[in-house]
Design a protein around this motif. Structure first.
Motif, PDB file in Angstrom:
ATOM      1  N   ALA A  11       0.831  -1.207   0.000  1.00 45.25           N
ATOM      2  CA  ALA A  11       0.000   0.000   0.000  1.00 45.25           C
ATOM      3  C   ALA A  11       0.866   1.257   0.000  1.00 45.25           C
ATOM      4  N   LEU A  12       1.969   1.239   0.740  1.00 46.90           N
ATOM      5  CA  LEU A  12       2.888   2.389   0.757  1.00 46.90           C
ATOM      6  C   LEU A  12       3.507   2.597  -0.617  1.00 46.90           C
ATOM      7  N   PHE A  16       3.133   6.038  -2.751  1.00 50.13           N
ATOM      8  CA  PHE A  16       4.281   6.937  -2.853  1.00 50.13           C
ATOM      9  C   PHE A  16       5.216   6.610  -4.012  1.00 50.13           C
ATOM     10  N   ALA A  17       5.031   5.497  -4.645  1.00 46.44           N
ATOM     11  CA  ALA A  17       5.825   5.096  -5.818  1.00 46.44           C
ATOM     12  C   ALA A  17       7.318   5.230  -5.542  1.00 46.44           C
ATOM     13  N   ASP A  18       8.030   6.037  -6.333  1.00 48.26           N
ATOM     14  CA  ASP A  18       9.490   6.138  -6.228  1.00 48.26           C
ATOM     15  C   ASP A  18       9.966   7.032  -5.094  1.00 48.26           C
ATOM     16  N   GLU A  22      13.024   3.056   1.481  1.00 41.08           N
ATOM     17  CA  GLU A  22      12.846   1.605   1.647  1.00 41.08           C
ATOM     18  C   GLU A  22      12.353   1.305   3.064  1.00 41.08           C
ATOM     19  N   PRO A  23      11.166   0.707   3.211  1.00 44.96           N
ATOM     20  CA  PRO A  23      10.657   0.383   4.554  1.00 44.96           C
ATOM     21  C   PRO A  23      11.505  -0.692   5.230  1.00 44.96           C
ATOM     22  N   GLN A  24      11.624  -0.591   6.537  1.00 49.99           N
ATOM     23  CA  GLN A  24      12.297  -1.605   7.343  1.00 49.99           C
ATOM     24  C   GLN A  24      11.212  -2.484   7.951  1.00 49.99           C
ATOM     25  N   VAL A  25      11.337  -3.800   7.804  1.00 53.10           N
ATOM     26  CA  VAL A  25      10.298  -4.715   8.259  1.00 53.10           C
ATOM     27  C   VAL A  25      10.886  -5.706   9.257  1.00 53.10           C
ATOM     28  N   PHE A  26      10.233  -5.802  10.415  1.00 51.86           N
ATOM     29  CA  PHE A  26      10.577  -6.790  11.435  1.00 51.86           C
ATOM     30  C   PHE A  26       9.289  -7.487  11.848  1.00 51.86           C
ATOM     31  N   GLY A  27       9.035  -8.671  11.312  1.00 58.20           N
ATOM     32  CA  GLY A  27       7.786  -9.374  11.588  1.00 58.20           C
ATOM     33  C   GLY A  27       6.608  -8.595  11.029  1.00 58.20           C
ATOM     34  N   THR A  31       8.534   0.020   9.474  1.00 59.07           N
ATOM     35  CA  THR A  31       9.050   1.340   9.825  1.00 59.07           C
ATOM     36  C   THR A  31       9.502   2.049   8.559  1.00 59.07           C
ATOM     37  N   VAL A  32       9.124   3.321   8.456  1.00 61.06           N
ATOM     38  CA  VAL A  32       9.578   4.158   7.364  1.00 61.06           C
ATOM     39  C   VAL A  32      10.380   5.303   7.960  1.00 61.06           C
TER      40      VAL A  32
END
Length: 199
Positions: A11-12, A16-18, A22-27, A31-32
């Motif tokens: 969805a992000l 927001f496209a380009d 890069e989102p940080q994912v933990f489980g 986080t952006v």
């Protein structure tokens, strides 16, 4: 990544496209990390875009990265926002780094989420982060005459002043700290004795 975090990231990226960092994912936690400049427009898109609809602000807090990790070279102060989309059952963490160390500041999000009022006052009081556009930015937890910001990592452990009741003057007075500085690190962890065999 779980299906929930996959959905949030997708969805992000659609919204927001380009321009999306890069989102940080933990489980399930996504986080952006964004810059303070342009934060307000980014947050408004998070709230208003139909694919996201983060209509609930859960928390705002400050962070001091003064002694963070070995060799950390990034900005010292950051503000972290925790958002919830009830419509999509998404959660998101947004971390905005303040650009200046001497005068850390970000835009206030009170116009988007009025619940940010006390959270921003708390971060201002404890970390000294200024929220530009806040209608009533003043201390909320410490005394009005308090010197400094107690959650900063360079704030003295014993503080700068202490208060006590003076029986002669019949009022509370402030005075310089009378506590002697001491080493609060347990003896078994202190570097100067590490490896000593006692011989």
């Amino acid at each position: 990544m779980t299906s929930i975090s996959n959905s949030v990231v997708a969805a992000l990226r659609v919204t927001f496209a380009d321009t999306l960092p890069e989102p940080q994912v933990f489980g399930d936690e996504v986080t952006v990390v964004v810059k303070a400049q342009g934060l307000l427009a980014f947050m408004q898109s998070l709230r208003d875009e139909p694919a996201l609809r983060f209509e609930t602000l859960i928390d705002v807090c400050g962070i001091d990265y003064l002694s963070f990790g070995v060799g950390y070279e990034g900005p010292r102060y950051a503000v972290v926002y925790h958002l919830l989309s009830l419509e999509h059952n998404f959660r998101l963490r947004v971390r905005a780094f303040c650009e200046e160390e001497d005068y850390p500041r970000v835009d206030s999000v009170i116009g988007l989420w009025p619940s940010a009022n006390w959270y921003e006052r708390e971060a201002f009081d404890l970390f000294g982060i200024v929220f530009e556009g806040h209608p009533d930015l003043r201390r909320i937890l410490t005394d009005y005459g308090f010197i400094g910001h107690p959650f900063r990592k360079d704030f003295p452990l014993s503080g700068n002043v202490e208060m006590r009741y003076d029986t002669e003057q019949r009022r509370v007075i402030y005075q310089p700290v009378t506590i002697e500085p001491r080493n609060n690190v347990p003896r078994i962890v202190r570097e100067e004795t590490y490896g000593d065999t006692g011989e």
